[in-house]
Design a protein around this motif. Structure first.
Motif, PDB file in Angstrom:
ATOM      1  N   GLU A 114      -3.996  -5.597   2.485  1.00 16.62           N
ATOM      2  CA  GLU A 114      -2.735  -5.068   1.983  1.00 16.62           C
ATOM      3  C   GLU A 114      -2.962  -3.956   0.953  1.00 16.62           C
ATOM      4  O   GLU A 114      -2.192  -2.996   0.873  1.00 16.62           O
ATOM      5  N   ALA A 155      -4.060  -0.897   2.947  1.00 13.37           N
ATOM      6  CA  ALA A 155      -2.901  -0.306   3.617  1.00 13.37           C
ATOM      7  C   ALA A 155      -2.067   0.531   2.649  1.00 13.37           C
ATOM      8  O   ALA A 155      -1.566   1.604   3.016  1.00 13.37           O
ATOM      9  N   ALA A 156      -1.914   0.053   1.426  1.00 11.22           N
ATOM     10  CA  ALA A 156      -1.146   0.796   0.426  1.00 11.22           C
ATOM     11  C   ALA A 156      -1.819   2.120   0.092  1.00 11.22           C
ATOM     12  O   ALA A 156      -1.157   3.144  -0.110  1.00 11.22           O
ATOM     13  N   GLN A 177      -1.635  -3.763  -9.375  1.00 14.30           N
ATOM     14  CA  GLN A 177      -2.487  -4.605  -8.544  1.00 14.30           C
ATOM     15  C   GLN A 177      -3.953  -4.193  -8.671  1.00 14.30           C
ATOM     16  O   GLN A 177      -4.846  -5.047  -8.706  1.00 14.30           O
TER      17      GLN A 177
END
Length: 237
Positions: free
Chosen positions: A31, A34-35, A110
């Motif tokens: 994830e 992907a970001a 994140q």
């Protein structure tokens, strides 16, 4: 030929970009990858470099270099500093600045969590035991470097050892609960004469690494910008 590791860079240290993390792109969670892919093509790059500042040193460097006389002084200084770092200390490395230059949304918090820098706080700003809440993300770079990935800072959240929660006591909009309500916070900041317009009473009350607190000029600058954003958000609602 390997260049100068970010943690050993005199350019970054002198400029106040004193927090650096190196991640191998191949080891990032799907994830997260992907970001990043949504912002820029990662083909040909091995690593993601995250740069941040902690404490007052960067603001002093920005002011001393004359950047405060123009628009977006922090972003311009950050870009120029990272460019100098690569041009002078890593001239053979291919790189691409993603933040703050590139459009799109990068998951900065994140990434900060992966680096061990970011723990959630009741006043909705990341906090850690080294810098308290007095740090900010300044640049993200894709590079074909082969630096040793950074070990995450493994200190637990300082909020776990703060039973008094003086940040909540200092906040004028907290009546119950363990987190400052965002809508009430914005409403309070927009009130005429509010002490929260140009600062954050909860943040400045936090005892964690209080000695690293930004000076009054820097606090006024950042909260002045955020107040403009709050006004625009409320007007558009």
């Amino acid at each position: 030929m390997q260049g100068v590791d970010p943690g050993e860079s005199s350019i970054l240290a002198e400029s106040g970009l004193n927090m650096q993390a190196v991640f191998n792109l191949s080891e990032l969670a799907p994830e997260m990858r992907a970001a990043i892919d949504a912002v820029a093509a990662t083909t040909g790059y091995r690593q993601l470099l995250l740069f941040a500042h902690g404490g007052r040193r960067m603001w002093q460097a920005v002011a001393g270099a004359g950047y405060l006389s123009g628009e977006h002084p922090i972003d311009r200084f950050s870009v120029d500093t990272v460019t100098r770092y690569f041009d002078e200390e890593n001239p053979v490395s291919r790189y691409q600045l993603l933040y703050p230059q590139q459009p799109g949304h990068l998951p900065l918090q994140q990434l900060g969590k992966l680096a061990g820098w970011h723990h959630a706080s009741p006043f909705r700003i990341g906090v850690n035991g080294r810098w308290g809440s007095w740090f900010a993300y300044r640049a993200v770079v894709l590079a074909d470097t082969i630096f040793t990935p950074t070990l995450a800072m493994d200190d637990p959240s300082p909020c776990l050892h703060c039973p008094e929660k003086v940040c909540l006591s200092a906040c004028p909009v907290v009546s119950a609960g363990s987190e400052i309500p965002l809508d009430a916070c914005m409403d309070e900041r927009l009130k005429w004469g509010s002490l929260c317009a140009g600062s954050c009473l909860a943040r400045t009350a936090c005892p964690v690494m209080r000695g690293e607190c930004y000076d009054d000029e820097q606090i006024a600058y950042h909260y002045g910008l955020s107040l403009v954003t709050v006004r625009k958000h409320r007007e558009a609602a």
